[in-house]
Structures are given as C-alpha cells and as structure tokens.
Scaffold this active site. Structure first.
Site, PDB file in Angstrom:
ATOM      1  N   LYS A   1       0.874  -1.168   0.000  1.00  0.00           N
ATOM      2  CA  LYS A   1       0.000   0.000   0.000  1.00  0.00           C
ATOM      3  C   LYS A   1       0.914   1.221   0.000  1.00  0.00           C
ATOM      4  O   LYS A   1       1.620   1.479   0.979  1.00  0.00           O
ATOM      5  CB  LYS A   1      -0.917   0.016   1.220  1.00  0.00           C
ATOM      6  CG  LYS A   1      -1.870   1.210   1.213  1.00  0.00           C
ATOM      7  CD  LYS A   1      -2.619   1.365   2.517  1.00  0.00           C
ATOM      8  CE  LYS A   1      -3.375   2.691   2.492  1.00  0.00           C
ATOM      9  NZ  LYS A   1      -3.912   3.057   3.803  1.00  0.00           N
TER      10      LYS A   1
ATOM     11  N   THR B   1      -9.250   3.702  11.972  1.00  0.00           N
ATOM     12  CA  THR B   1      -9.531   4.463  13.186  1.00  0.00           C
ATOM     13  C   THR B   1     -10.969   4.293  13.663  1.00  0.00           C
ATOM     14  O   THR B   1     -11.223   4.227  14.877  1.00  0.00           O
ATOM     15  CB  THR B   1      -9.234   5.952  12.955  1.00  0.00           C
ATOM     16  OG1 THR B   1      -7.935   6.089  12.377  1.00  0.00           O
ATOM     17  CG2 THR B   1      -9.274   6.723  14.256  1.00  0.00           C
TER      18      THR B   1
END
Length: 257
Positions: A95, A206
C-alpha cells in the site's frame, strides 16, 4: 472480488493501528471477517507491539498482510520502505503512501506517481493511497497500478465521503479497475454509501480501533458493506424531483356531493 489475481470474499480491509491491545485487535479482525489487514513497517516494528507476539497473533488469524509505507514523505523514503516490507513480509503487495500535507495527510500525488513507476518496474503490486483526481488516477494506472485507493476524507477524520461526485466519476472512468475507498470513513453508513456507488471495497482503521467496542463496530461495518454491495447490485431507483404515489389512483372511491 480480486486484487492482482487474488480472490477475496470480504470487501472490508482493516488497519491494525491504534487498538488498545493486540487482543482487542484480534477480536475486531475476527468480527469483521476481513481477509486483508494493513500494517505499517515503521509503526508495527516498534516496541509498543511487543515484538513477535503481535506478528504471531496476526498470522494465527490466517489473514493476508498488506504492508504500507505510512509516514513516508519522499519518493526515496517510500521506495526504501517498500523494499524492506517485501523482504520482511515476503509479499509483492504494497500500500503506497507518499504524504505531502501534515494537517490533512493528503497524498503528494506527484511523488506517488513517481514512486509507483519505480516499484511497478521492480515487480511490486501496488495499492496507491490517492485522491479522487482522474488525471492522477490515469497516471497511476499507466505506471502499472491495477488497484486504486482514493480517500473519502482525510485520514482519521471520520468525515465520510467528502466528494461523492468525484468518487462517482472515478468509478465511471475506471469500470474494470478495483476501487477501494481508503480513509475518512467514520460510521457504517459511510461505508455503505461507498459500496452503493459501485466501489469494490472499503479500507478503514480508526473508526473501528477507537470505537467503544471495536469488535462490535467491526461487525457493523462488515454488515454495512455487504448491504451496500447488495443494494448496488440490485440497481436502486434513481432520485426524482417530484413525488410519485405508491398507491394507484385507479379504483379510488368516488364520493358524491
């Protein structure tokens, strides 16, 4: 759903940062049904992860690791981190993040394209964290990226999909490229909305890690993503400017004076 020839059943990709403990992380991953988790080479190698115990836990869950270059601000830094990640995790997947702005963590799209070109030539299979800009996306595909990961909103902001028009345009422009909304997703309805646009998957961290009950929130996101994909496949009705009665007027009782 397929990424670089790897078939996956789950359309939820989960990050591994900011969890209260490895145990809670493990519970969240299991509850989510995710088959891919992202890890930062810098963050996860730190002492707060208690060394091999963290990696043993992740491996025991049978998930595929997608290492990332989080925290990198230059092309050289991102490329070097990718090389280290490939050696450590024994995977060509990366990524790719090259961050420009500290306040919004917005990608440096120029550096991102340059780094993607370098890594693609070296055999990496790249998942670029980018914006919804079509020109940048074109450059990334030309560089060799076969997956695009546009942000919904700034990382960790929980703002949802800030530019629905841009995300829809990206989907229309790249009908055959897997698209993953990455960053800014705060609640399950945000994830469902991304899937209803026709996106292939959602990556988040998150919103689950900082929830009061991460495992329950992970499950909620998994259900929302499944529902959003089902809705997209069912071809939902188009919005209308005028009301349309659901009850026919034919057969309505006619009352005399």
């Amino acid at each position: 759903m397929s990424f670089y020839g790897v078939e996956l059943k789950s359309r939820l990709l989960l990050g591994t940062a900011r969890y209260p403990s490895p145990k809670i992380l493990g519970e969240a991953i299991q509850a989510s049904g995710a088959e891919v988790v992202t890890v930062s080479l810098r963050r996860e190698a730190g002492p707060e992860r208690a060394g091999q115990s963290f990696w043993s836990m992740v491996r025991s869950l049978g998930v595929r690791v997608l290492p990332n270059t989080a925290g990198c601000h230059t092309v050289k830094e991102a490329v070097t981190t990718a090389h280290m990640a490939r050696e450590l995790f024994e995977t060509p997947w990366i990524k790719l993040e090259v961050i420009r702005d500290e306040d919004t963590l917005q990608p440096d799209v120029f550096g991102l394209v340059e780094a993607a070109q370098v890594l693609a030539e070296e055999g990496f299979e790249i998942f670029p964290y980018t914006t919804e800009d079509l020109a940048v996306a074109d450059r990334l595909v030309e560089a060799g990226c076969r997956v695009l990961m546009p942000w919904g909103a700034p990382i960790g902001s929980a703002r949802g999909l800030n530019n629905v028009y841009g995300l829809k345009a990206l989907r229309a422009h790249f009908p055959d490229i897997p698209l993953v909304v990455d960053a800014g997703v705060g609640v399950p309805s945000h994830a469902a909305a991304a899937m209803e646009l026709g996106y292939d998957a959602v990556l988040l961290n998150t919103a689950v890690a900082e929830a009061g009950d991460p495992a329950a929130m992970a499950r909620a996101f998994a259900l929302a993503i499944e529902g959003g994909r089902l809705a997209f496949n069912a071809q939902p009705m188009e919005p209308r400017d005028m009301a349309v009665p659901s009850t026919p007027t034919i057969g309505r009782a006619a009352l005399g004076d």
